[in-house]
Write a protein that holds these residues in place. Structure first.
Motif, PDB file in Angstrom:
ATOM      1  N   LEU A 125       0.901  -1.179  -0.054  1.00 24.40           N
ATOM      2  CA  LEU A 125       0.018   0.123  -0.110  1.00 24.40           C
ATOM      3  C   LEU A 125       0.762   1.342  -0.153  1.00 24.40           C
ATOM      4  N   LEU A 126       2.007   1.106   0.903  1.00 17.75           N
ATOM      5  CA  LEU A 126       2.885   2.377   0.725  1.00 17.75           C
ATOM      6  C   LEU A 126       3.575   2.612  -0.710  1.00 17.75           C
ATOM      7  N   GLU A 127       3.871   1.504  -1.268  1.00 17.08           N
ATOM      8  CA  GLU A 127       4.481   1.738  -2.670  1.00 17.08           C
ATOM      9  C   GLU A 127       3.481   2.147  -3.609  1.00 17.08           C
ATOM     10  N   HIS A 128       2.226   1.541  -3.359  1.00 18.67           N
ATOM     11  CA  HIS A 128       1.098   2.006  -4.381  1.00 18.67           C
ATOM     12  C   HIS A 128       0.851   3.281  -4.425  1.00 18.67           C
ATOM     13  N   ILE A 129       1.126   4.339  -3.336  1.00 20.21           N
ATOM     14  CA  ILE A 129       0.976   5.509  -3.336  1.00 20.21           C
ATOM     15  C   ILE A 129       2.308   6.352  -3.692  1.00 20.21           C
ATOM     16  N   GLY A 130       3.287   5.650  -3.928  1.00 22.73           N
ATOM     17  CA  GLY A 130       4.323   6.460  -4.243  1.00 22.73           C
ATOM     18  C   GLY A 130       5.626   6.295  -3.643  1.00 22.73           C
ATOM     19  N   TYR A 131       5.629   5.616  -2.244  1.00 21.70           N
ATOM     20  CA  TYR A 131       6.982   5.624  -1.648  1.00 21.70           C
ATOM     21  C   TYR A 131       7.594   4.208  -2.130  1.00 21.70           C
ATOM     22  N   ARG A 132       9.040   4.542  -2.062  1.00 19.68           N
ATOM     23  CA  ARG A 132       9.852   3.417  -2.410  1.00 19.68           C
ATOM     24  C   ARG A 132      11.157   3.492  -1.416  1.00 19.68           C
ATOM     25  N   PRO A 133      11.814   2.268  -1.402  1.00 17.51           N
ATOM     26  CA  PRO A 133      12.906   2.015  -0.443  1.00 17.51           C
ATOM     27  C   PRO A 133      13.899   3.139  -0.786  1.00 17.51           C
ATOM     28  N   GLY A 134      14.487   3.887   0.354  1.00 17.18           N
ATOM     29  CA  GLY A 134      15.304   4.500   0.265  1.00 17.18           C
ATOM     30  C   GLY A 134      14.799   6.149   0.297  1.00 17.18           C
ATOM     31  N   TYR A 135      13.312   6.294   0.335  1.00 17.56           N
ATOM     32  CA  TYR A 135      12.582   7.415  -0.033  1.00 17.56           C
ATOM     33  C   TYR A 135      12.846   8.226   1.223  1.00 17.56           C
ATOM     34  N   LYS A 136      13.212   9.606   1.307  1.00 18.65           N
ATOM     35  CA  LYS A 136      13.346  10.561   2.499  1.00 18.65           C
ATOM     36  C   LYS A 136      12.046  11.002   2.990  1.00 18.65           C
ATOM     37  N   ILE A 137      11.538  10.598   4.018  1.00 16.44           N
ATOM     38  CA  ILE A 137      10.225  10.932   4.609  1.00 16.44           C
ATOM     39  C   ILE A 137      10.074  12.154   5.210  1.00 16.44           C
ATOM     40  N   ALA A 138      11.357  12.330   6.205  1.00 18.90           N
ATOM     41  CA  ALA A 138      11.446  13.776   6.899  1.00 18.90           C
ATOM     42  C   ALA A 138      12.995  13.905   7.244  1.00 18.90           C
ATOM     43  N   SER A 139      13.065  14.911   8.030  1.00 18.25           N
ATOM     44  CA  SER A 139      14.559  15.057   8.261  1.00 18.25           C
ATOM     45  C   SER A 139      15.000  14.067   9.165  1.00 18.25           C
ATOM     46  N   GLY A 140      16.036  13.188   8.663  1.00 20.54           N
ATOM     47  CA  GLY A 140      16.701  12.391   9.312  1.00 20.54           C
ATOM     48  C   GLY A 140      15.873  10.799   9.457  1.00 20.54           C
ATOM     49  N   ILE A 141      14.878  10.839   8.596  1.00 20.69           N
ATOM     50  CA  ILE A 141      13.772   9.685   8.563  1.00 20.69           C
ATOM     51  C   ILE A 141      13.680   9.233   6.963  1.00 20.69           C
ATOM     52  N   ARG A 142      14.265   8.061   6.842  1.00 21.12           N
ATOM     53  CA  ARG A 142      13.937   7.413   5.567  1.00 21.12           C
ATOM     54  C   ARG A 142      13.504   6.027   5.616  1.00 21.12           C
ATOM     55  N   CYS A 143      12.947   5.658   4.223  1.00 25.61           N
ATOM     56  CA  CYS A 143      12.210   4.186   4.215  1.00 25.61           C
ATOM     57  C   CYS A 143      13.874   3.430   3.947  1.00 25.61           C
ATOM     58  N   SER A 144      13.938   2.380   4.719  1.00 24.26           N
ATOM     59  CA  SER A 144      15.197   1.533   4.525  1.00 24.26           C
ATOM     60  C   SER A 144      15.391   1.544   2.906  1.00 24.26           C
TER      61      SER A 144
END
Length: 344
Positions: free
Chosen positions: A277-296
């Motif tokens: 579901l996360l990838e379906h809406i555009g998130y991917r491994p390595g994606y920067k979510i916020a300052s200092g926080i990323r998808c693995s």
């Protein structure tokens, strides 16, 4: 001397100071800990094992944090094929599953590689690859802070459900001290999870040797980036950040048609893949979510912390991701890590 921080006690390495920290290294230490906490007029402490499934507040905890570090496995023969295995709460779950595999004891082989302590496992009925703690838990002992005494709870009294229990729904009341599992000297439990069957090269319902299943689970977890490592870019994490959400039969049909993996959990509830579901809406491994926080770098469902991350920012990132999924799909995602400490 500065107060120890909750960051030093969690795998995310986030969190402010704890007023007091008590480490329980032996079962006999528990009575002293209860007495000390009572003298401080605290209702209940924050209890941590390895801190691998928690987000600790930036404000810390005004009170006592207990680190459960008790170790030990005691096996009692029930009959020719059945063994009751009593484990101290601080004993690493990975060590327990490796021991059971070496002893050719079936019932926990699919739990290998899951971080954390044995005492934390019943709290969310830890499970993976079609197996969960409730499959083999016979009973446990826990300190009841409300009643001020030790209690022995059979499995039924623990109210274990999919990633839930009476301990998770009533945080602060219970501290688990030991858990007893009933294991069998036999081939592994029947394989019910298709990806694991494919990994083993066997059909569903097959029962390979325990050691083969353990090795296959570890190999699959490694390939998918599901093993917690002490170093590297994914070292600061809390595992999967969302539970696979429950869906209706109609939603399951619609999601399956678009490629979303849907499975039935141990309670018979249909669940969709939170990572998909996360990838379906555009998130991917390595994606920067916020300052200092990323998808693995290996998987979207694991968020990693880096320089500049805060616990507040991490929690807000989970809220934002959940909101975006609900807007796009109508499905709510619920965070899996538990928040500890003082939150506004």
């Amino acid at each position: 001397m500065p107060s120890p921080t909750l960051a030093s006690l969690t795998t995310l390495r986030l969190g402010g100071p704890a007023e007091h920290v008590l480490t329980i290294s032996a079962p006999a230490d528990w009575a002293d800990a209860v007495r000390t906490i009572g003298q401080r007029h605290e209702q209940a402490p924050v209890v941590l094992g390895h801190g691998s499934n928690v987000i600790a507040s930036d404000a810390g905890h005004l009170g006592t944090a207990v680190v459960m570090n008790t170790r030990g496995i005691t096996a009692t023969r029930v009959d020719d094929t059945t063994v009751d295995v009593t484990v101290q709460a601080g004993h690493p779950l990975t060590n327990l599953t490796a021991w059971a595999a070496a002893e050719h004891l079936a019932g926990m082989e699919c739990l290998v590689g899951i971080p954390g302590t044995t005492g934390a496992a019943p709290v969310q009925n830890t499970g993976a690859y079609g197996q969960q703690v409730s499959d083999t838990l016979d009973h446990l002992t826990a300190w009841d802070w409300e009643m001020g005494r030790m209690r022995t709870l059979p499995t039924q009294a623990c109210r274990l459900r999919h990633r839930d229990s009476r301990f998770k729904s009533n945080p602060g009341r219970w501290t688990i001290l030991t858990a007893t599992f009933r294991l069998t000297r036999s081939p592994a439990a029947a394989i019910t999870y298709r990806p694991l069957a494919d990994e083993l090269g066997v059909p569903l319902s097959a029962r390979p040797p325990v050691a083969e299943v353990t090795a296959a689970v570890l190999a699959n977890r490694h390939r998918r980036g599901l093993l917690l490592t002490p170093h590297g870019p994914a070292a600061r994490q809390a595992g999967s950040v969302f539970l696979n959400p429950p869906v209706t039969a109609t939603q399951a049909t619609r999601l399956s048609a678009t490629g979303c993996p849907v499975h039935t959990d141990g309670d018979g509830q249909l669940r969709a893949s939170a990572g998909w579901l996360l990838e379906h809406i555009g998130y991917r491994p390595g994606y920067k979510i916020a300052s200092g926080i990323r998808c693995s770098e290996r998987r979207t469902l694991t968020l990693t912390a880096h320089d500049g991350a805060t616990a507040t920012g991490f929690a807000q990132a989970l809220t934002e991701l959940s909101t975006q999924v609900e807007i796009a799909t109508g499905i709510s995602l619920h965070p899996e890590p538990t928040q500890v400490g003082a939150w506004a």
